[in-house]
Each structure stands twice: as structure tokens, then as C-alpha cells.
Write an enzyme that holds these catalytic residues in place. Structure first.
Site, PDB file in Angstrom:
ATOM      1  CE  LYS A 137      51.240  69.629  18.078  1.00 43.17           C
ATOM      2  NZ  LYS A 137      50.280  69.997  16.769  1.00 43.17           N
ATOM      3  CD  GLU A 149      46.534  70.618  14.569  1.00 41.41           C
ATOM      4  OE1 GLU A 149      45.678  71.088  14.909  1.00 41.41           O
ATOM      5  OE2 GLU A 149      47.645  70.780  15.053  1.00 41.41           O
ATOM      6  N   GLY A 160      51.708  80.329  19.951  1.00 46.67           N
ATOM      7  CA  GLY A 160      50.037  80.008  19.399  1.00 46.67           C
ATOM      8  C   GLY A 160      49.184  80.854  20.220  1.00 46.67           C
ATOM      9  N   GLY A 161      47.892  80.500  20.235  1.00 44.38           N
ATOM     10  CA  GLY A 161      46.960  81.208  20.577  1.00 44.38           C
ATOM     11  C   GLY A 161      46.751  81.300  22.214  1.00 44.38           C
ATOM     12  CB  THR A 195      46.294  76.703  22.998  1.00 44.96           C
ATOM     13  OG1 THR A 195      45.378  76.637  22.065  1.00 44.96           O
ATOM     14  CG2 THR A 195      47.187  75.441  23.025  1.00 44.96           C
ATOM     15  N   GLY A 196      47.506  78.598  25.202  1.00 49.40           N
ATOM     16  CA  GLY A 196      48.787  78.875  26.145  1.00 49.40           C
ATOM     17  C   GLY A 196      48.303  78.637  27.706  1.00 49.40           C
ATOM     18  CD  GLU A 247      55.000  85.020  19.799  1.00 49.33           C
ATOM     19  OE1 GLU A 247      53.879  85.289  19.841  1.00 49.33           O
ATOM     20  OE2 GLU A 247      55.574  84.768  18.692  1.00 49.33           O
ATOM     21  CB  CYS A 299      52.426  86.551  16.651  1.00 44.17           C
ATOM     22  SG  CYS A 299      54.180  86.708  16.283  1.00 44.17           S
ATOM     23  CD  GLU A 309      46.307  87.753  17.916  1.00 43.98           C
ATOM     24  OE1 GLU A 309      47.382  88.122  17.435  1.00 43.98           O
ATOM     25  OE2 GLU A 309      46.728  86.623  18.512  1.00 43.98           O
TER      26      GLU A 309
END
Length: 504
Positions: free
Chosen positions: A177, A180, A230-231, A234-235, A252, A286, A387
Site C-alpha cells: 500500500k 496515495e 510514516g507518521g 498513524t503508527g 519506522e 525522516c 519534526e
């Protein structure tokens, strides 16, 4: 009709025929139109991957056979290097030369895991000596199963390759995935995987929004493992959803990375790296070194040079050969960076250069934010703790080695950091004391597939690349074989006495 979903070996449109337009961050022009997957598509992808794993074809391949597949994929990536770089550059807005470097790293990743698979041909199981000649005790390594591989938009194909290559080496099936915002190279990768001979149903692709299909991928009990880059927010959600079925999760999640320069460092080299660490890819990295910690005595010298250099960095899109860095990924992200800067200034940070979206007419169609330097920062400020994922460098000062270490660790994150000094004993002490997953000494940014990548604390868990990057996709099984079985004698069977002395 657009058909960019790859399920069970076939290209398909989404079930509800929804599509998404991909626009260039550099020029605002239409780059691609892709299928927008929904929940029904995600369920179909999971079913495909589950069936492929359960039928046992691919996981029954030898490590040598899977190694050959990975080498073929690497060859095809090198063949299509220019195509992939152009797709990546168009989606992300990054300079073509940066995308070309990324594609070389993608090929290197597949080659590395092809080599690791060869090594596992000899070490995929180990014998455990239990001191009994009639017992064959072995530990074996097997594919974990079906994996959901969720990638970011800043290095779309590279960070997907960090997941796909070890998953294939281990014998897993999976669903990719991509973000998007940047799906084009993942689409081309699926064509390469099929051409290389990946069995039907092993590799599946969903293009679409994580907000729509993410929960399905991470909570479905047929998925055994989730790898996400990702962020942080969301993690956290992925961790919660995955916990419902106790599946493995590798995360990560970015960082706020301290870049520490002592007064006895090579100041010219350290300053040059400080500029690159902060402003490469407009800070959308990152591991970006956007948190600069300077020994007080060199503050003025270093900052004056960084500001001079930052002012001269040329912004532009992939077609501008004189550009040194590109746009931010989207209008929405540009607005977040603007809000981040406004909060920093309200908290007392001093703006030295930059400070708002570009006003240059030739950049008006894209989402550009010039390199920005903030001085007089401290760890109580939001801009030091969080960040921006943009080209904003915050500057702090320290007086002692102990203070530098304390400041460097004063963050919820722990992905990477760097220390500069000519005193090698000092750099060793500081690098060991910093609680971050990667530390560079008198350098900033390099990584190799041979070395693990990942973070401490809120930067995530698990590792990508290296030996442990493969082990994330393996389960460990103990097999105990009694080659001379006899009655246990623990309970009486009415014909003999219990021999309790045999049991302890």
C-alpha cells in the site's frame, strides 16, 4: 478505465470504479490517474495473499530459488532505472538526480537480500544439542505469512523495497500500500515482480488512501504482520488495530534528530553537512538533521555560514537542472509547515532566513518553502520537540559534553543523530550515550543495506535492512524429534511402577 490495483496476478480497477488524480508538487500538473481502492478491494487483496501463502507454493521454494528471483528483480530495476527515476521525480517533485540515486539504492537493496537468502540456504535451521543421542532437536526459520507493507511518500520506492525484498526472501506473500500521493513507482515495481516470475497472488498492490483501507489491512486476522513507515499518530493507530489480532508490527515513525557539533570539529566540513542534513529534499527526510546543537564558542561562525548558504539554495522542479532542492509534497503539507513556523516564532524562536512559502513567480504553481533557520531555540519549544518534515532548521547551544548528550536525548524520538569532533574518544562516548538507532560520527546521512535501520522510543520498533531486516519476516519454530520413543512412565498404566526418579 484506470486499472492500477494488482490482485491475484491481475490488473484491476477498484470495485466502485473510484479514481484519484496524482499531481506534480513542482508544477501542479496532472501526473497520473490511478484506481482508488476501497474496503472491498482491500479484502480481495488480503484473500489473494492469504490463498497464495496457504497453498504453499512460494514458501516451499528453496532459499536459493528465492535468491534467484531477487537477483532477477534487481536486474530489471537496473534495466528500468531511468523510467523509475522519472516516475518518482514526477510524483514527489524531487530533482531527477536524487530520484536516480534512489533507484540505485533500490536495486542494491534487492541484491543485498538476494545475498542474505543465499546465506540462509546454509543456516535456515540449527541443531540444538540436548545431550540425548536419540533426540533430534532443531530450530527452523519460516516465513511469517501474509504481510501488509505500507510505505511513505518521501522515498516511495526505496522504502517499499526495504519491505518487499526481505518479504520475498523469507517466502511471504504481501499487499503493498504505497502513499496515495506517490504510487507510480510501486505500480511499475509490480510489473517487474510479475516479469521476474513472482508466483500469482504472492504480490498484491492497492493504490488508495490509508484513511480508507488502512484499518482493514491492519486489523484483519488473515494478515500476520504489518510494516509501516510514516507518521507517529498513524503508527499508534496501526499498533492498536494490529493488537486486536496480536500480529507482528514493525514501525519506522520518523524523528527529531540531533546534529551535534563540538568546537574541536572540522568546522568547514561539519557546517557543509549541516546544510545538507537540514535541507536535502526540502527537509522531507525522516532522518533529517533539522535540530542543530552547537558548542557555544562556534555558534556565530557556524550559523553565519549556514544562513549564507541557505539563502543561496536554488529551488526548482525536476526539469530545472540548476535547482538544488524541490517542493514540498502537497498544498496541505505546505500549510502544516507554515503553521509549524508560526508556532515557533510565537514561542520565541528567532528567524534568520526563510520564513514563508516562495513568492518567486516561476514557482507559483508548485508548493515551495525556502530553507529556513531558527535561532535561540530550546527544548521547551514545540519546534525542537516535533519534526516539521520541512526545510526548517532549529539551533540550540551547549557548553559541555554532558549537556550535549542531555539535549540530544531530550526528545520522545530516537531515530538518528550525529556528533562532530576531532576527539575520537569523545565521539565514542557521545555516540554510545545517545539513545538513537543510528549515530553518524563526523558524517551525516549514509546508510547501507547491510546495516540495520530503525529507531528507539517513539521512532518505532523493529528494524529494516541488515540481518534483522530479514528476521522481521521470519517465524522461529522448534522441532523436537524422538527417534527412539518409549513409554514415559509418568503415570502408572497398571503393569509397571512409576519411575519418578526419571523425571527430576
Amino acid at each position: 478505465m484506470t486499472s492500477t490495483l494488482y490482485l491475484d496476478g491481475e490488473w484491476r480497477k477498484s470495485i466502485d470504479a473510484a479514481t484519484r488524480q496524482i499531481r506534480s508538487p513542482a508544477y501542479g500538473t496532472l501526473v497520473n490517474t490511478v484506481s482508488e481502492a476501497g474496503v472491498a478491494d482491500a479484502l480481495a487483496a488480503i484473500a489473494s495473499a492469504r490463498a497464495a501463502f496457504d497453498n504453499g507454493e512460494f514458501r516451499s521454494w528453496s532459499w536459493l530459488e528465492r535468491s534467484d528471483l531477487l537477483f532477477k528483480i534487481a536486474d530489471l530495476i537496473e534495466r528500468d532505472h531511468d523510467i523509475l527515476a522519472e516516475l518518482e521525480s514526477a510524483d514527489t517533485g524531487k530533482r531527477l538526480i536524487e530520484a536516480q540515486c534512489d533507484m540505485a539504492d533500490v536495486a542494491a537493496t534487492f541484491r543485498y537480500f538476494a545475498e542474505r537468502a543465499l546465506a540462509y540456504q546454509e543456516k535456515s535451521e540449527r541443531t540444538v544439542d540436548v545431550g540425548q543421542d536419540h533426540i533430534d532437536s532443531r530450530v527452523v526459520y519460516e516465513a511469517i505469512g501474509v504481510c501488509a507493507l505500507i510505505g511513505p511518500w518521501n522515498y516511495p520506492l526505496l522504502q517499499i523495497s526495504w519491505k518487499v525484498a526481505p518479504a520475498l526472501a523469507a517466502g511471504c506473500s504481501f499487499i503493498i500500500k504505497p502513499s496515495e500521493l506517490t504510487p507510480s513507482t510501486a505500480i511499475h515495481l509490480m510489473k517487474i515482480l510479475a516479469e521476474a516470475g513472482t508466483p500469482r497472488g504472492v504480490a498484491n498492490l492497492l493504490t488508495g488512501a490509508g484513511s480508507t483501507i488502512g484499518d482493514t489491512l491492519t486489523s484483519d486476522p488473515r494478515v500476520d504482520m504489518v510494516s509501516f513507515t510514516g507518521g507517529l499518530s498513524t503508527g499508534k493507530r496501526i499498533t492498536i488495530k494490529a493488537a486486536e489480532t496480536v500480529k507482528r508490527v514493525a514501525l519506522e515513525l520518523g524523528g527529531k534528530n540531533p546534529h551535534i557539533i563540538f568546537a574541536d570539529a572540522d568546522i568547514d566540513a561539519a557546517t557543509d553537512f549541516a546544510v545538507t542534513a537540514a535541507f536535502l529534499h526540502s527537509g522531507q527526510v525522516c532522518s533529517a538533521g533539522t535540530r542543530l546543537l552547537l558548542e557555544r564558542s562556534i555558534h556565530d561562525r557556524v550559523i553565519s555560514e549556514i544562513v549564507r548558504r541557505a539563502k543561496s539554495i536554488r529551488l526548482g522542479g525536476p526539469s530545472d537542472l540548476s535547482a538544488e532542492t524541490g517542493p514540498l509534497i502537497s498544498e496541505g503539507h505546505l500549510q502544516k509547515v507554515e503553521e509549524y513556523l508560526a508556532r515557533a516564532l510565537a514561542e520565541g524562536a528567532q528567524l534568520l532566513t526563510g520564513g514563508g512559502r516562495s513568492t518567486e513567480p516561476e514557482l507559483a504553481q508548485g508548493w515551495y518553502f525556502p530553507p529556513t533557520v531558527l535561532d535561540h531555540c530550546d527544548t521547551n519549544m514545540y519546534c525542537v520537540q516535533e519534526e516539521s518534515f520541512g526545510p526548517i532548521l532549529t539551533v540550540e547551544v551547549f557548553d559541555t559534553e554532558a549537556e550535549a548528550i542531555s539535549l540530544g536525548n531530550d526528545t520522545i524520538y530516537g531515530l538518528s543523530g550525529a556528533v562532530w569532533s576531532s576527539d575520537l574518544a569523545k565521539t565514542e562516548r557521545v555516540s554510545r550515550a545517545l539513545r538513537h538507532g543510528t549515530i553518524w560520527i563526523n558524517d551525516y546521512g549514509p546508510y547501507k543495506p547491510q546495516a540495520e535501520w530503525g529507531g528507539f522510543k517513539a521512532s518505532g520498533n523493529g528494524r529494516e535492512l541488515g540481518e534483522h531486516g530479514l528476521q522481521e519476516y521470519l517465524e522461529i519454530k522448534h522441532i523436537w524429534a524422538n527417534n527412539s520413543p518409549s513409554k514415559s512412565g509418568w503415570f502408572s498404566d497398571g503393569t509397571s511402577e512409576i519411575r519418578r526418579d526419571d523425571f527430576g
